[in-house]
Write an enzyme that holds these catalytic residues in place. Sequence first.
Site, PDB file in Angstrom:
ATOM      1  N   GLY A   1       0.083  -5.093   0.767  1.00 27.62           N
ATOM      2  CA  GLY A   1      -1.140  -4.907  -0.010  1.00 27.62           C
ATOM      3  C   GLY A   1      -1.085  -5.572  -1.377  1.00 27.62           C
ATOM      4  O   GLY A   1      -2.118  -5.912  -1.951  1.00 27.62           O
TER       5      GLY A   1
ATOM      6  N   GLY B   1       0.828  -1.198   0.000  1.00 34.35           N
ATOM      7  CA  GLY B   1       0.000   0.000   0.000  1.00 34.35           C
ATOM      8  C   GLY B   1       0.863   1.248   0.000  1.00 34.35           C
ATOM      9  O   GLY B   1       1.975   1.248   0.530  1.00 34.35           O
TER      10      GLY B   1
ATOM     11  N   GLU C   1       5.725  -5.762   6.605  1.00 35.40           N
ATOM     12  CA  GLU C   1       5.208  -4.974   7.720  1.00 35.40           C
ATOM     13  C   GLU C   1       5.497  -5.618   9.075  1.00 35.40           C
ATOM     14  O   GLU C   1       5.602  -4.930  10.080  1.00 35.40           O
ATOM     15  CB  GLU C   1       3.703  -4.695   7.551  1.00 35.40           C
ATOM     16  CG  GLU C   1       2.809  -5.912   7.476  1.00 35.40           C
ATOM     17  CD  GLU C   1       2.592  -6.451   6.067  1.00 35.40           C
ATOM     18  OE1 GLU C   1       1.577  -7.150   5.877  1.00 35.40           O
ATOM     19  OE2 GLU C   1       3.417  -6.200   5.177  1.00 35.40           O
TER      20      GLU C   1
ATOM     21  N   ASP D   1      -1.533  -7.551   7.201  1.00 33.88           N
ATOM     22  CA  ASP D   1      -2.897  -7.108   6.939  1.00 33.88           C
ATOM     23  C   ASP D   1      -3.798  -8.301   6.660  1.00 33.88           C
ATOM     24  O   ASP D   1      -3.340  -9.432   6.530  1.00 33.88           O
ATOM     25  CB  ASP D   1      -2.948  -6.056   5.836  1.00 33.88           C
ATOM     26  CG  ASP D   1      -2.691  -6.586   4.440  1.00 33.88           C
ATOM     27  OD1 ASP D   1      -2.986  -7.758   4.160  1.00 33.88           O
ATOM     28  OD2 ASP D   1      -2.213  -5.808   3.619  1.00 33.88           O
TER      29      ASP D   1
END
Length: 186
Positions: free
Chosen positions: A113, A64, A136, A144
């Site tokens: 993402g 993202g 991440e 996520d």
Amino acid sequence: MSDINIRVTGKAGRITLTRGKALNALSYDMCMAIDAALRQWASDDAVKLVVIDAEGEKAFCAGGDIAELYDTGTAGDYAYGRKFWSDEYRLNALIFEYPKPVVSFLQGFTMGGGVGIGCHGTHRVVGDSSQISMPEVGIGLIPDVGGSLMLTLAPGRLGEYLGTTAARMKAADAIYAGFADFYIPE
């Protein structure tokens, strides 16, 4: 929108990420454009399958675009981040449950993402340059929802390993872990 090229070619709905200089990082506008196209094509009998790919050799989608998330969050505005992730996660679920085949070509970096939009389809293709991960977790964030689903579907305890180490998978690893289905030499 100059960051994404959405069109129908023959019987295929085509989505091409075109932010090569930004490693095809997914912006909120790109997320919403993909969502709108998929919803339209789901009931269009002329569209038989969806192909998601990206320009450039370095990345399918490196995640993202967090610049605006960072700027709004440090200013104390958390509504944008909640909206971005809510809509992105809804998009990941839409791809996972899509009623037509979704083919994604995962060259180069497919991270965060990018895993969400690239690894939830029915036909996920990797090549020689593929590197798939959830970086991440390297800074203490939980993967996520797109990555978390893929981690729970991985065989054995491989999902736990990938979800705590941010290890990068190459093509064969991604196929073994269930993040990809097919290898094609680049």
